[in-house]
Structures are given as C-alpha cells and as structure tokens.
Write a protein that holds these residues in place. Structure first.
Motif, PDB file in Angstrom:
ATOM      1  N   ASP A  33      69.671  85.068  44.688  1.00 27.44           N
ATOM      2  CA  ASP A  33      69.583  86.430  45.220  1.00 27.44           C
ATOM      3  C   ASP A  33      70.172  87.446  44.246  1.00 27.44           C
ATOM      4  OD1 ASP A  33      68.381  85.474  47.505  1.00 27.44           O
ATOM      5  OD2 ASP A  33      70.267  85.271  48.612  1.00 27.44           O
ATOM      6  N   GLN A  34      71.318  87.121  43.656  1.00 28.98           N
ATOM      7  CA  GLN A  34      71.925  88.059  42.706  1.00 28.98           C
ATOM      8  C   GLN A  34      71.025  88.256  41.484  1.00 28.98           C
ATOM      9  OE1 GLN A  34      76.048  87.178  41.725  1.00 28.98           O
ATOM     10  NE2 GLN A  34      76.311  86.083  43.662  1.00 28.98           N
ATOM     11  N   PHE A  35      70.465  87.158  40.994  1.00 28.97           N
ATOM     12  CA  PHE A  35      69.608  87.262  39.817  1.00 28.97           C
ATOM     13  C   PHE A  35      68.383  88.127  40.100  1.00 28.97           C
ATOM     14  CE2 PHE A  35      65.942  85.562  37.435  1.00 28.97           C
ATOM     15  CZ  PHE A  35      66.347  85.880  36.152  1.00 28.97           C
ATOM     16  N   PHE A  36      67.718  87.899  41.236  1.00 30.54           N
ATOM     17  CA  PHE A  36      66.507  88.663  41.516  1.00 30.54           C
ATOM     18  C   PHE A  36      66.815  90.097  41.941  1.00 30.54           C
ATOM     19  CE2 PHE A  36      64.615  84.421  41.611  1.00 30.54           C
ATOM     20  CZ  PHE A  36      63.484  84.660  40.855  1.00 30.54           C
ATOM     21  N   SER A  37      68.025  90.343  42.402  1.00 26.93           N
ATOM     22  CA  SER A  37      68.423  91.739  42.636  1.00 26.93           C
ATOM     23  C   SER A  37      68.481  92.496  41.313  1.00 26.93           C
ATOM     24  CB  SER A  37      69.790  91.790  43.330  1.00 26.93           C
ATOM     25  OG  SER A  37      69.725  91.226  44.618  1.00 26.93           O
ATOM     26  N   LEU A  38      69.033  91.827  40.280  1.00 32.96           N
ATOM     27  CA  LEU A  38      69.059  92.445  38.953  1.00 32.96           C
ATOM     28  C   LEU A  38      67.641  92.633  38.425  1.00 32.96           C
ATOM     29  CD1 LEU A  38      70.616  93.392  36.439  1.00 32.96           C
ATOM     30  CD2 LEU A  38      70.668  90.997  35.682  1.00 32.96           C
ATOM     31  N   VAL A  39      66.776  91.641  38.645  1.00 27.68           N
ATOM     32  CA  VAL A  39      65.384  91.750  38.191  1.00 27.68           C
ATOM     33  C   VAL A  39      64.711  92.938  38.851  1.00 27.68           C
ATOM     34  CG1 VAL A  39      63.129  90.626  38.260  1.00 27.68           C
ATOM     35  CG2 VAL A  39      65.155  89.303  37.648  1.00 27.68           C
TER      36      VAL A  39
END
Length: 631
Positions: free
Chosen positions: A387-393
């Motif tokens: 979730d954190q990674f795709f929030s940055l994406v």
C-alpha cells in the motif's frame, strides 16, 4: 650448385640473426644490399662466408642503433608547456631521428589538458617545421615510437589530407607485418575510433586483418580484453578469435576484466555460452571483492544476454544487499530491471528495493518509478509494504502519466493491470480512441507489442472491472493478427496436440491455437457437457472469439475448458511461479468463463508413453470440472 647456394644463404641468415636486430627499417634496407653483395661473391667462392660478411659489416652499418640518453631527452620529458618543446627545434640541440617524434608525442600529451590551444598550435610555423622534420625521418623512427606518434597526430586533430599525417599512416601500413602484437594492440586501442570516424579506413582494415591472423600471439589478459572492447565490434572473425582466447586466459582475469568482457558481449548481443559459463564459474569460485559498479554491470550483462546461472545470480544478489544504502534511486531502478530481464526474483533484495525507494522518495523520479514498476510486473512481485509503495506510485505517476511517451504510458498501465492496481481513470486514458488509434494496424515489432498490451488492458477493463463503462477498443481492432496464429510450434506443443487429438477422437471436438479477443492464444479448447462428454465446438457460440459466429448457445451445464501449456520460458528462473504476464492471462481466461487445464513443462516431461499423456490430460480435465463444482 643449388645445394651449395642454399648452404651459403643459411649461413648468411644465421649471422644476420646474431648481428642485426629486427628493428630499424633503414638498417634492414642496408642489410639487404650487404646480403646481396655477399651472396654474389660467396656463390662463386668456396671460402667460408663469415669473414667476408664481417668485413662488409665493418664498412657499412646494418642497423640504426637507438642513441643513448642525451640532454635533449630529459628536456622533452620535463617540458610542461608547448613553448618549451618548440624552442628545442632552434636551440642548437643535436636532434636524432627519434627526437622529432618524441617532441610531437609530448606536445599532444600537454595539449590533451588544453584542447583550446590545439588550433593555435596547428598554425605555428615551428610546429609545421616539426611536422616536416618528422615526415622526413619517419622511416628511421622506432616501432614503439611510431605507433605513439600516429596516436598523437590523431589526438592533435590534424586534417585528414595533411601530407605528414598520410606519410606516417603509410609508414605504419608498411611495417604492420614487422610490428609486435603489442604494437598492433596499442594501435587498435588508441586509434581505432579515430580511424573509423575521421581518418584512414584502409589502415584500419589492414590492422584488423593482422589482428585476426596473429591472434595466437596474445599472451596476457589485458591485451585480449582491450582489443575486444575497442575492435571486437568491427570484425566478426576477430571477435570469435578473441572469445577463444578469453576462454584460455579467463582464470587470470581480474574482476574489472571480467566486467569489461561481459559488458562488451552484452553490447554486441553475443551470447557465447562457453565463455559465459567460464566467467560465471570463476566469478563464483574466486573470493575477490566486487565493487558496486562491477556488480551493477554484471547484473546488466547477464540480464541483457538472458544468461541464467544460479550461483552467479545468488552471489550478485548477496553482494548487492549490504550495499543497498549506498545505491542511488537510478541504480536501484537499473538493478531491478536487470534482475527482471534475468527472471530472477530474490525476495529480500526486492524488498530492499522497495524500502530504499520509500526512504528516499524525494529523490525518486518518474522514470525510476516506471522502471521499478515494470520490473515488479514482469516478475509478479507484490511487496510487503504494497500500500505504501503504490501510494507513492499514485502520487508521482498520476499527474505525470499523460506527459510520458505513448508506448511508456501503455507499459505503465499494463504493469498496473498485472499487479491489479489499475484505476478506471487510467483505463479510460489509454483506451480513448484519440490515444490508441496510433497503434491500431501497426507494423513495426515494437508497436505490435504495444498493441498487444492494449488488448490486455482492454480485457482487464471488460473482465476485471464490471463497473467500467468505456471507452473500449473497437471490435475490429481485437481481431487476432496473422502472426498470432503463425508462431512456430514447439516440440512440447506438438506432443500436447497429438495427445489431445488421440483423446478427443474427432477433429471437430476441439480447437488448437485459438486466438481470443483478449490478446491471449489458447493451446487448445474443448467443450464438455454436463456428463463430461466432449461436444463439437463449431456447433455452439464462442463469445471469447474476436468475431463470434452466429451459433446456438451451449447446453445447460456445459463447461468450456482452455488447455494452457506452460513451458520453461513462462516461469521465473529456478521457480514454479509464472511470470506476471502469464498470471494475467490466467486471470483473464478465468474471468471469461473458462476452466483452466494447466500443463506445466516439468510435469509433462515426466510422461513417457502416449497412454500416460492421455490419462494425464483426462485427469487434469476432471480435476478442473470438480474444482468448479466444488465452488
């Protein structure tokens, strides 16, 4: 008489070997005259040749000796300004045949740090005088100095038509046979690029021929690596010879030399398996330390050449993991892409990639995120902190998606489809007719690949997003291209087809190489009724086809099965996990209503007889139906 003459000649040549060095071209010309006189007199005289030969040597020198160190040699070496070197021409110094060349070599060395002064030097009258002096004495210049002289003239950027430059080039061509291999290697290492772009193509061609013919004279690893890097791409035959020499000397290679060889092979797309295996063996067996740059280049080369060597990949991943804090976001993206091409998923390393990107989010660019996202999609990697990674994406890619290259936009949205993170707005942007029209009917391989991904995105919108209302690709665009059906049939596909034909008993009970409107090709398709009996496919409607025929619907309780053969390239390296592309295919076909009959290569290769293969397929179909009924 002939035998007597041959005996006298051999005597002369033996004496010449001891007395006259192989260097000094002028000396050789003089020796030719001396030998001619001696042969003439010895052929008619029964006396021994040695006294006559020695008398002639006393009268006429047979070689040009290298002078002892003089004061002017020290002045040339210690000069720090071009002016100091040019003053030597008129300073009353006694200059021998090598001094002019040495002055030019030192001039080019000094001016390499001051390129702006080259134009002024070329117009200097003393420099022109120096060029004339060197040209008049070029036949007396020693071999090592001559090759350095040519390099210096190229470095000084003399015009191609300069008479003195052409004189030096011609002298080098005349001496190629007599030059040592180290001199040839020096020429190709320092001058090949200049010859190829600005200067003598004829000299370069002859130099390559001599390198090809005398490759067995290479004795050290540095020489073979230098020639491979500088000239390997210029000659296929030379590159083949150098690969053979690398195999002979690879145990003596340093880590830097291993890196150069692998990067050179990758740049030329030369997948020399014996050499790659030898390099991998020494890379794994020797405990020498590998720097960050070496590790990144090795990973790139292995990925570029698609060479999978388990122990080498494990060492690269293990050595990179402790270096992760020192990597830049660009290096992380490059490394992830290399391992994705290798189809090598090392979970701790990829988790470290994600942590590094999240920790240094301000430094991460859109290009870096795109590379990492595509690598994750290829390997179907879902990070722990997803979730954190795709929030940055979303934060970075959302505003910038429309500004990317069209093909890259398609790649990014396709990657999000594989990872099940695509949103409706992104689907609409890609499937908008104003965007996708440029790829419909494309003929180039790259554009056809992009259009194939468009079909997958269109299928994702249809099958995995029921709330999606459009737009979609037109029906005419989803028709399979001829190339989708005309792929070369592999051995496993042929065996599967024969086993299925024997199981079905009739040709109209199954179809092979079925191209669907979703962009996927089924290895085979069958239709079962409620009792598990095969039905004739052509009698019933097939909504998954791009242009379905007008037929009656299948009877109640009928099951449509898709047989999918998964071969070795469809999996991650050393794993039974499918690549992201094929995971997406399974999801789409299941959502389209198919029951999947997966036939992985590692199971199929264990079947030896036709009876075993038929029983295996029948059991797979029964299990697929049973799992569906159990739901």
């Amino acid at each position: 008489m002939a035998a007597h003459l041959v005996k006298r000649c051999s005597c002369l040549l033996r004496e010449a070997t001891h007395l006259a060095p192989a260097l000094a071209p002028v000396g050789q010309l003089q020796f030719a005259r001396v030998a001619h006189k001696t042969l003439t007199s010895s052929a008619t005289s029964p006396s021994s040749c040695s006294p006559n030969f020695l008398k002639l040597l006393e009268k006429e020198p047979v070689f040009t000796p290298y002078p002892e160190q003089q004061e002017v040699d020290q002045l040339i070496k210690k000069a720090t300004r071009p002016e100091e070197l040019l003053e030597l021409l008129g300073g009353g110094h006694s200059l021998h045949h090598n001094h002019g060349a040495l002055i030019l070599i030192q001039l080019s060395r000094l001016l390499s740090q001051k390129p702006q002064d080259k134009a002024l030097l070329l117009e200097d009258r003393r420099f022109q005088q120096l060029l004339h002096l060197v040209s008049s004495q070029v036949t007396s210049v020693w071999h090592g100095t001559l090759v350095k002289l040519l390099r210096s003239l190229y470095a000084l950027a003399l015009p191609k038509t300069t008479r003195e430059l052409q004189s030096v080039e011609q002298e080098v061509r005349w001496r190629l046979r007599r030059l040592k291999y180290k001199h040839l290697a020096f020429l190709v290492e320092s001058c090949a690029a200049s010859m190829q772009t600005r200067y003598s193509h004829e000299l370069l061609a002859e130099l390559l021929v001599h390198l090809e013919r005398r490759w067995t004279e290479i004795e050290d690893s540095r020489t073979v690596v230098a020639i491979m890097v500088k000239a390997g791409h210029l000659s296929e035959l030379l590159m083949t010879r150098l690969e053979d020499k690398c195999l002979e000397l690879v145990e003596h290679f340093s880590p830097e030399e291993l890196r150069k060889v692998l990067v050179t092979l990758a740049a030329q797309s030369r997948r020399s398996v014996p050499l790659l295996r030898a390099i991998s063996y020494h890379l794994v067996q020797k405990p020498f330390p590998l720097t960050k740059g070496t590790l990144l280049d090795l990973a790139y080369a292995y990925g570029r050449l698609s060479f999978h060597q388990t122990q080498a990949c494990q060492r690269l991943a293990a050595d990179l993991l402790p270096l992760m804090p020192s990597l830049t976001p660009g290096e992380v993206a490059r490394c992830a892409t290399s391992f994705a091409f290798l189809k090598w998923l090392n979970v701790p390393l990829f988790e470290a990639f994600v942590q590094h990107i999240l920790r240094r989010a301000p430094d991460v660019t859109v290009a870096h995120l795109c590379s990492v996202l595509l690598a994750f999609a290829r390997l179907n990697f879902r990070p722990e902190h997803e979730d954190q990674f795709f929030s940055l994406v979303r934060e970075r890619l959302g505003p910038a998606l429309a500004s990317l290259e069209p093909a890259l936009q398609v790649d990014v949205v396709w990657a999000l489809c594989v990872l099940q993170r695509v949103q409706e707005a992104e689907l609409q942007a890609i499937l908008d007719p104003r965007f996708h029209t440029r790829f419909v009917g494309a003929t180039s391989p790259k554009d056809r690949s992009t259009f194939q991904k468009l079909l997958h995105i269109n299928a994702t919108a249809q099958l995995e997003h029921p709330e999606y209302r459009g737009p979609l690709l037109p029906t005419t665009a989803t028709a399979p291209a001829p190339s989708a059906r005309d792929q070369k049939v592999t051995l496993l596909q042929q065996e599967l087809r024969e086993a299925l034909q024997a199981l079905l008993g009739s040709a109209n009970r199954g179809s092979f190489d079925v191209a669907t409107q979703y962009g996927w090709v089924l290895d085979a398709e069958v239709l079962l009724d409620a009792d598990g009996q095969f039905l004739p496919l052509r009698d019933f409607a097939a909504p998954h086809l791009a242009q379905p025929a007008e037929s009656r619907p299948p009877p109640p309780g009928a099951k449509r099965l898709a047989v999918l053969l998964w071969e070795f390239p469809n999996f991650n390296s050393k794993s039974k996990d499918l690549l992201g592309r094929f995971v997406l295919a399974r999801r789409h076909l299941q959502a389209a209503g198919f029951l999947l009959v997966d036939v992985p290569y590692y199971e199929w290769l264990e079947l030896k007889s036709e009876w075993q293969k038929g029983a295996y397929l029948k059991d797979k179909m029964r299990k697929a139906v049973a799992e569906e009924l159990a739901k």
